[in-house]
Design a protein around this motif. Structure first.
Motif, mmCIF file in Angstrom:
data_model
loop_
_atom_site.group_PDB
_atom_site.id
_atom_site.type_symbol
_atom_site.label_atom_id
_atom_site.label_comp_id
_atom_site.label_asym_id
_atom_site.label_seq_id
_atom_site.Cartn_x
_atom_site.Cartn_y
_atom_site.Cartn_z
ATOM 1 N N THR A 294 0.871 -1.177 0.000
ATOM 2 C CA THR A 294 0.000 0.000 0.000
ATOM 3 C C THR A 294 0.910 1.230 0.000
ATOM 4 O O THR A 294 2.125 1.104 0.239
ATOM 5 C CB THR A 294 -0.892 0.044 1.264
ATOM 6 O OG1 THR A 294 -0.064 0.367 2.392
ATOM 7 C CG2 THR A 294 -1.621 -1.267 1.511
ATOM 8 N N SER A 396 -3.864 -3.047 -2.179
ATOM 9 C CA SER A 396 -4.462 -1.901 -2.819
ATOM 10 C C SER A 396 -5.050 -2.368 -4.146
ATOM 11 O O SER A 396 -4.774 -3.491 -4.573
ATOM 12 C CB SER A 396 -3.389 -0.838 -3.042
ATOM 13 O OG SER A 396 -3.988 0.344 -3.452
ATOM 14 N N VAL A 428 -10.051 0.452 0.236
ATOM 15 C CA VAL A 428 -9.406 1.180 -0.861
ATOM 16 C C VAL A 428 -10.422 2.171 -1.433
ATOM 17 O O VAL A 428 -11.624 1.899 -1.427
ATOM 18 C CB VAL A 428 -8.896 0.198 -1.958
ATOM 19 C CG1 VAL A 428 -10.036 -0.605 -2.586
ATOM 20 C CG2 VAL A 428 -8.086 0.911 -3.035
#
Ligand code: LLP
Length: 491
Positions: A294, A396, A428
């Motif tokens: 991420t 992500s 997300v």
């Protein structure tokens, strides 16, 4: 709801998750080199758009950049070779095959000058199929079978990493029974456990792997299990003791834990050399280098870690007055993780309203304030990425088949399995107009995703394609329904 309201961060989002300034932009540390949006706004790898990949291979699909894999493999080898050149003439880098292995990848590893770390007969079979010289292979495992040990000897492995006193005796027996000598490293548990930003040090180990370095860890002798293993290894005719090994954990960003483990092992190595009048020419410091899943993950470049580790090895060897052993490392995730993204097709969408998490303010405490969370279902799930379920791992995702100017909406990407914990990306922001038929890409899925994949709910495991210099080839075929039924022996 206005676009303005949608641009605010959601109270349901975790603190670390920021609303991206541009939902269409890629955060480079999470993606393989060569992944970008093309002129049509589609995600493409080396110019091959995801729609073409979907059309040719279907979804879900693991999309790997061969060039990125090779570059990361080389960068570890070069960075460690350079940092350790004056200490021990370079470093042997063993790619940890457990993170992802197939014949093509084993071949790339060898071509880039790396060795291969395996941990089962199956992984050895892949290595053999790829024609890897046994001298460049290591075998790990806390419960190697006699057959696996024999196979390692058949293949003349460069090293068997012995995990316990029990196993040491078995390897010795099998090797001498064949009139051979097994090349052995001892896996020690130095009491250093690293996890991302911090590490903890403990005296005693309560885990299945390795030989404890704690002094009273064997009942009979009062010696550490590690020392008892050194003593036994030097007395068995079937064993050639090459050196020591440790692996302190995974997804580690800071070099401190590696440095502490290196110091501990070097101290022990020096002590054993004197006490048992032996030379231990090798020291393996394991893998575990972290990657960006991420935007808040901040991995260090290989060169930085290599230099920090080299500084410690250099000064500790000087302090101990020993010549440095040949160093080896075993990175898996840091080589393959970022090389790959998973391509999924979006199916069912639903939005739920969720109570705001209590934060003590009047608004959330008093009235019944709810916030939207959108569930975006994709055509895979925990069968192709078990890490969120197993380790609470964060990932992500990005809308891959097109760009969108729509506002960000807090979303949860979920799979199609009959299990409410079947989450691919817990939190997300995705464009509000994501719809069925869109393609999503989840980056950083090269390590421990395909490797841990399953047929839960009779889903076929996805294939893996490799892209290099603008051309794509299948390196692992996706399963078919026929594959799924093949092993079912029928009525
Ligand atoms: N060497 C040894 C002895 C290991 O046990 C491992 C990983 C490695 C090297 C490679 O570690 P890496 O550089 O890939 O972090 N399934 C978990 C990770 C399990 C790691 C097992 N051992 C995950 O997905 O996070």
């Amino acid at each position: 709801m206005t676009a303005h309201a949608l641009n605010q961060s959601s109270p349901l989002a975790p603190d670390w998750l920021a609303v991206p300034a541009d939902l269409n932009a890629l955060h480079p540390p999470m993606w393989a080199a060569g992944v970008e949006r093309n002129d049509d706004g589609e995600l493409a790898l080396d110019g091959i758009p995801v729609s073409a990949l979907k059309e040719q291979f279907g979804t879900p699909l693991f999309v790997m950049s061969e060039s990125d894999f090779r570059a990361r493999a080389r960068s570890f080898k070069d960075a460690f070779d350079e940092a350790f050149a004056d200490i021990c003439g370079g470093v042997d880098v063993y790619y940890a095959g457990k993170s992802f292995l197939c014949t093509a990848v084993a071949t790339w590893v060898a071509e880039e000058g790396l060795r291969l770390d395996t941990c089962s007969g199956g992984e050895l079979a892949v290595a053999a199929r790829a024609g890897i010289d046994g001298a460049n292979l290591g075998l790990h495992g806390n419960n190697k079978s006699d057959a696996e040990i024999s196979r390692a000897l058949d293949m003349r492995l460069g090293r068997i990493v012995v995990d316990s006193l029990d196993e040491l005796e078995r390897v010795a027996k099998i090797a001498s029974g064949r009139g051979e000598t097994a090349k052995v490293m001892l896996r020690l548990t130095p009491g250093v456990h690293a996890h991302t930003h911090e590490f903890i040090a403990t005296a005693h180990e309560d885990q299945k792997f390795g030989l404890s370095m704690a002094e009273d860890s064997t009942e009979q002798s009062g010696l550490s299990a590690a020392e008892e293993a050194v003593a036994a290894a030097t007395s068995y005719p079937g064993i050639e003791l090459l050196g020591l090994h440790c692996h302190i954990g995974s997804q580690i960003f800071e070099p401190d834990g590696f440095a502490l483990a290196a110091e501990k092992l070097l101290g022990f190595l020096a002590e054993m050399q004197v006490k048992y009048s032996i030379q231990l020419p090798e020291l393996d410091l394991g893998g575990g280098y972290g990657i960006a899943y991420t935007p808040v993950d901040t991995p260090r470049p290989a060169a930085e870690i290599a230099q920090a580790m080299a500084a410690v090895v250099r000064s500790k060897c000087a302090e101990l007055g020993i010549s440095a052993p040949r160093i080896s490392i075993e990175p898996g995730r840091a080589i393959v993780g970022t090389s790959t993204f998973t391509l999924y097709e979006v199916g069912t969408l639903k939005t739920v309203r969720v109570d705001a998490p209590a934060n003590g303010d009047a608004e959330s405490a008093g009235e019944n304030v709810t916030h939207p969370r959108r569930y975006v279902s994709v055509d895979g799930g925990m069968s192709d990425n078990a890490r969120p379920v197993l380790y609470d791992a964060d990932y992500s995702a990005i809308l891959a088949s097109r760009t969108s100017a729509a506002a960000p909406q807090l979303s949860r990407v979920v799979g199609k399995h009959c299990e409410s914990g079947d989450i691919v990306v817990r939190d997300v922001y995705l464009p509000e107009d994501v719809a069925a038929g869109d393609l999503l890409a989840v980056p950083g899925t090269g390590a421990y995703c395909w490797a841990l994949s399953s047929n839960y709910n009779y889903l076929a495991r996805p294939g893996v394609v490799a892209v290099r210099d603008g051309s794509v080839r299948l390196i692992v075929r996706g399963e078919t329904e026929e594959d799924l039924l093949n092993r079912d022996m029928g009525v």
